[in-house]
Motif scaffolding. Structure first.
Motif, mmCIF file in Angstrom:
data_model
loop_
_atom_site.group_PDB
_atom_site.id
_atom_site.type_symbol
_atom_site.label_atom_id
_atom_site.label_comp_id
_atom_site.label_asym_id
_atom_site.label_seq_id
_atom_site.Cartn_x
_atom_site.Cartn_y
_atom_site.Cartn_z
ATOM 1 N N GLY A 93 0.810 -1.214 0.000
ATOM 2 C CA GLY A 93 0.000 0.000 0.000
ATOM 3 C C GLY A 93 0.842 1.262 0.000
ATOM 4 O O GLY A 93 0.463 2.276 -0.604
ATOM 5 N N LYS A 94 1.992 1.207 0.666
ATOM 6 C CA LYS A 94 2.877 2.366 0.723
ATOM 7 C C LYS A 94 3.664 2.552 -0.570
ATOM 8 O O LYS A 94 4.126 3.662 -0.857
ATOM 9 C CB LYS A 94 3.840 2.226 1.903
ATOM 10 N N LYS A 127 8.730 2.868 -0.184
ATOM 11 C CA LYS A 127 8.709 2.297 1.166
ATOM 12 C C LYS A 127 9.372 0.923 1.178
ATOM 13 O O LYS A 127 10.156 0.600 2.086
ATOM 14 C CB LYS A 127 7.270 2.182 1.663
ATOM 15 N N ILE A 128 9.073 0.111 0.169
ATOM 16 C CA ILE A 128 9.666 -1.223 0.087
ATOM 17 C C ILE A 128 11.183 -1.116 -0.058
ATOM 18 O O ILE A 128 11.937 -1.835 0.617
ATOM 19 C CB ILE A 128 9.058 -2.011 -1.092
ATOM 20 N N LEU A 129 11.649 -0.211 -0.899
ATOM 21 C CA LEU A 129 13.087 -0.012 -1.078
ATOM 22 C C LEU A 129 13.739 0.447 0.220
ATOM 23 O O LEU A 129 14.848 0.009 0.570
ATOM 24 C CB LEU A 129 13.336 1.000 -2.181
ATOM 25 N N GLU A 131 17.092 -0.797 5.073
ATOM 26 C CA GLU A 131 17.184 -0.907 6.533
ATOM 27 C C GLU A 131 17.559 -2.321 6.953
ATOM 28 O O GLU A 131 18.409 -2.521 7.842
ATOM 29 C CB GLU A 131 15.852 -0.508 7.169
ATOM 30 N N GLU A 132 16.911 -3.312 6.327
ATOM 31 C CA GLU A 132 17.192 -4.699 6.708
ATOM 32 C C GLU A 132 18.597 -5.112 6.282
ATOM 33 O O GLU A 132 19.255 -5.894 6.980
ATOM 34 C CB GLU A 132 16.153 -5.637 6.089
ATOM 35 N N VAL A 145 9.363 -9.300 -1.286
ATOM 36 C CA VAL A 145 8.306 -8.298 -1.478
ATOM 37 C C VAL A 145 8.666 -7.390 -2.649
ATOM 38 O O VAL A 145 7.823 -7.077 -3.500
ATOM 39 C CB VAL A 145 8.092 -7.463 -0.194
ATOM 40 N N LEU A 146 9.937 -6.963 -2.719
ATOM 41 C CA LEU A 146 10.396 -6.124 -3.824
ATOM 42 C C LEU A 146 10.267 -6.857 -5.159
ATOM 43 O O LEU A 146 9.834 -6.272 -6.161
ATOM 44 C CB LEU A 146 11.844 -5.703 -3.585
ATOM 45 N N MET A 147 10.629 -8.126 -5.177
ATOM 46 C CA MET A 147 10.521 -8.913 -6.408
ATOM 47 C C MET A 147 9.080 -8.975 -6.890
ATOM 48 O O MET A 147 8.798 -8.782 -8.080
ATOM 49 C CB MET A 147 11.069 -10.319 -6.180
#
Length: 230
Positions: free
Chosen positions: A162-163, A167-169, A174-175, A204-206
């Protein structure tokens, strides 16, 4: 008996373990750590604040995800060196989207014989066992794909989609940083957890960008064949 922050016996690092429970169901949601400042903020603001041992900084539960925890009561144990925080959760406690961080069975301790706990080992569902990394990745990728299609309310994966891409990047970055810190600290357990978090966010990025596991597998195989010819 009432409790004051100065009554708490913090350890040599200035930390005290905080067991967070759902005030209504009494389900244990997470185990985190507080220092004196995060405890004072928790008491003053009525929402949970913790100390991140990996990032060495304060963090407000739900500041990013929106899944805050309204504090109803804080209890101190008889030795004054552990806390129980009773909360009203506003969404999942676990970053995977599970209601509780304690959603996996310990191998060999399955009194019902099923090995299932309701929520899954992956974000909300799934049952890959036995350490088969290929099966685990395929299962997790499938879960994330379904989250992207169905967008169920209350899911952390739904929140990320949703973001949007930025946001995913940000979470992948961060991780990755937390994985580096765990590796430098030499803590294998922490490194395992942080690497799993990184892999999840990469998946999630994929899914967000349409990169399949099959395409990734073909590229890795191509590189392996190239190395064998060298």
């Amino acid at each position: 008996m009432s409790m004051r922050p100065e009554d708490v016996r913090f350890d040599e690092r200035g930390l005290v373990p905080a067991i967070v429970q759902d005030a209504r169901t009494r389900e244990v949601l997470t185990l985190a750590y507080m220092n004196e400042e995060s405890l004072r903020r928790t008491l003053a603001e009525g929402e949970t604040w913790f100390w991140s041992r990996s990032r060495s900084e304060l963090w407000h539960k739900g500041a990013t995800s929106g899944h805050t925890q309204r504090v109803l009561e804080v209890r101190l144990d008889c030795d004054s060196d552990a806390l129980v925080v009773l909360v009203e959760p506003r969404g999942p406690a676990c970053h995977t989207g599970a209601t509780s961080c304690f959603h996996r069975d310990l191998e060999g301790l399955r009194p019902n014989g099923s090995g299932q706990t309701g929520d899954a080992q992956t974000p909300g569902e799934g049952s890959a066992e036995g350490g088969d990394i290929g099966a685990a990745l395929e299962e997790l990728y499938g879960v994330i794909t379904r989250r992207r299609r169905e967008m169920p309310e209350g899911s952390y994966t739904t929140y990320l989609f949703g973001k949007g891409l930025n946001k995913i990047l940000k979470k992948v970055g961060e991780e990755a940083a937390e994985t580096i810190i765990a590796a430098k600290d030499g803590d294998l357990d922490a490194l395992t957890l942080e690497t799993a978090d990184l892999v999840y966010h990469l998946l999630v990025l994929m899914v967000e960008r349409g990169l399949t596991l099959e395409a990734l597998g073909r590229e890795l195989a191509r590189r392996r064949r190239g190395k064998e010819r060298e």
